[in-house]
Enzyme design. Structure first.
Site, mmCIF file in Angstrom:
data_model
loop_
_atom_site.group_PDB
_atom_site.id
_atom_site.type_symbol
_atom_site.label_atom_id
_atom_site.label_comp_id
_atom_site.label_asym_id
_atom_site.label_seq_id
_atom_site.Cartn_x
_atom_site.Cartn_y
_atom_site.Cartn_z
ATOM 1 C CG HIS A 145 -0.400 0.263 2.524
ATOM 2 N ND1 HIS A 145 -0.101 -0.727 3.421
ATOM 3 C CD2 HIS A 145 -0.080 1.426 3.146
ATOM 4 C CE1 HIS A 145 0.372 -0.192 4.534
ATOM 5 N NE2 HIS A 145 0.390 1.107 4.393
ATOM 6 C CG ASP A 175 0.171 -4.060 2.788
ATOM 7 O OD1 ASP A 175 0.308 -3.517 1.678
ATOM 8 O OD2 ASP A 175 0.103 -3.424 3.852
ATOM 9 C CB SER A 246 3.245 1.737 6.159
ATOM 10 O OG SER A 246 2.086 1.822 6.938
#
Length: 508
Positions: A145, A175, A246
């Site tokens: 993402h 992911d 992230s």
């Protein structure tokens, strides 16, 4: 009082008096003497942690995107991604905030589109994230993402060198993404074993929260095998992880990467003491396939499954609540050919116990397509074994073409929200008590994927319009203003909440 008693009294008083003159700092040292020193770990791992910045091509005529003040679109997507229900102030047509700095910091190269000299268009920053170098020749791991829908990816090292990266492959299901920069002799991380991780261990999170490069936070492992509705169980930690973290590494006390920081649970968009990391063992299996072929191949047996509750297990005579309840079997699929029926409970796959319904997709997915397997099911009060042949999953997103090649067409739902929906039956509407109607999400892409909508969600309303059918949904979505946020009323499970979505421009 006797002489002996008097001597004891004065001795005790003298001891107390001496104690009162001991510096407080000296007393405070003892309890903290066993606390870990993370400095050496940071020196070891820090140089291999990178900042990742993504941009997209824009036209000068399109103007700036509408996002809430003080945030960029990358921050917004990360706030909403995967965890449903994070509030976001709506401010259509507001200017973009700084993505790599806080209120007047550097921003994403200034926080506004970098227009090309010819006036036809330029680059606009999408957001920032983190990553880490897997090997000295430039392979970098991050979250899918972080690089989703990016036209350009830039990797910045701790020595401030910046490289334009090439996307090798992404796997939305876990992911995970792999990018490659053209560099050599780079510092790289050491990969650990997430299976050996214990609850209570100290861990470090390193990344770029809010664009603040190479920020280190510490905490402990709060839980393992935490199910959040995705393909794999997560490592839960209380190390502070915020938007921008992230894709960064979660590191154990041996300086080994044992996870990838991927998600937060938050009601505000910021850290609330709960963060989730992808176990590195699964991530590395995915990475090897991405490096080899640009995609991940998994097995499937073509069933829909659900949880086995205690009430169900008791009513069916199971000793305990375990396994995966088969709710639907795809006609002509492997399960159908093997004789599996709706209502069966899958207890084992290839001899391995299926403790919960979330275990089965991982077991089947890790099985090579074409392999023969044995499924143990529970039906009508007894167990039986059925042979089954695993087939390949439907194709997923592969690596984008190199900048010098013509980009492959990317299939996506045709409406501006990026959602494909289907009608709900009368029984479904009744069971969910949806008197005004609703439609079920079948696939998401683009805007809907960025804010965290998932297959199985139910859309009840778009703006002020109640949605009663898939046909009506498409008609309403087709006329949405691409310059304005639209509130979409979404139901997931027992919870219903508005989710603001910015429709994409038709044709993009």
């Amino acid at each position: 009082m006797t002489n002996l008693s008097v001597r004891k009294f004065f001795a005790a008083a003298a001891a107390m008096a001496c104690l009162s003159f001991v510096p407080h700092s000296a007393l405070a040292i003892a309890p903290g003497a066993n606390l870990p020193d993370f400095a050496d770990l940071v020196d070891k791992v820090g140089p291999a942690v990178v900042n990742i910045r993504t941009t997209s091509r824009v036209s000068t005529a399109s103007g700036q995107r509408a996002v809430p003040p003080g945030m960029d679109e990358g921050d917004m997507s990360e706030f909403f991604r995967r965890f449903f229900g994070i509030p976001l102030p709506q401010a259509p047509n507001s200017p973009r905030g700084g993505g790599r700095g806080d209120k007047g910091g550097r921003g994403d190269r200034g926080g506004s589109p970098d227009q090309s000299d010819n006036g036809d268009g330029g680059e606009q920053n999408n957001g920032v994230g983190s990553g880490f170098i897997l090997s000295s020749d430039g392979y970098v791991m991050t979250n899918a993402h972080v690089v989703d829908d990016a036209d350009n990816i830039y990797v910045t090292l701790t020595d401030k060198r910046e490289f334009k990266a090439r996307l090798i492959g992404v796997d939305d299901r876990t992911d995970i993404a792999i990018v490659k920069i053209n560099a050599a002799n780079l510092p790289s991380v050491t990969i650990g074993d997430s299976n050996k991780l214990r609850v209570g261990e100290w861990v470090l999170a390193i990344g770029s929260p809010f664009g603040l490069d190479n920020t280190v936070t510490e905490g402990i492992v709060s839980a393992k095998g935490r199910e959040t509705g995705d393909y794999l169980p997560f490592i839960q930690t209380d190390a502070a992880v915020n938007p921008g973290n992230s894709g960064g590494p979660l590191v154990n006390m041996q300086g080994e990467v044992i996870g990838i920081n991927a998600q937060i649970y938050s009601r505000t968009g910021g850290f609330m003491g709960i963060a989730f990391a992808i176990p590195i063992d699964e991530a590395m299996r995915v990475a090897e396939q991405l490096k080899s072929t640009g995609k991940v191949v998994r097995g499937r047996i073509a069933v829909s499954i659900g949880q086995v509750t205690k009430d169900v297990s008791d009513s069916l005579g199971l000793p305990r609540a375990e396994g995966a309840l088969v709710s639907n079997v795809e006609p002509g699929g492997p399960a159908d050919k093997a004789g599996i029926q709706p209502g069966d409970i899958i207890l084992k796959f290839n001899g391995a116990p299926v403790e919960a319904d979330t275990d089965l997709p991982r077991m089947v997915g890790d099985t090579k397509p074409g392999s023969k397997a044995t499924v143990t099911i529970w039906r009508k009060g007894q167990s039986r074994e059925l042979p089954i042949t695993v087939v390949q999953t439907l194709p997923e997103k592969v690596a984008k073409a190199d900048a010098h090649e013509a980009p492959a067409a990317k299939a996506r739902p045709s409406n501006p929200l990026g959602v494909t929906v289907s009608d709900l039956s009368a029984d479904q509407l009744k069971s969910m008590k949806l008197s005004t109607g609703g439609v079920q999400v079948e696939a998401v892409d683009g805007p809907a994927a960025r804010v965290g909508l998932q297959k199985g969600d139910v859309i009840v309303r778009i703006g002020d319009t109640d949605v009663s059918s898939a046909k009506q949904f498409d008609q309403v979505a087709a006329h949405l203003d691409s310059q304005k946020m639209v509130p979409v009323l979404v139901r997931r499970g027992e919870n219903t909440q508005f989710v603001p979505i910015k429709p994409h421009t038709p044709g993009k």
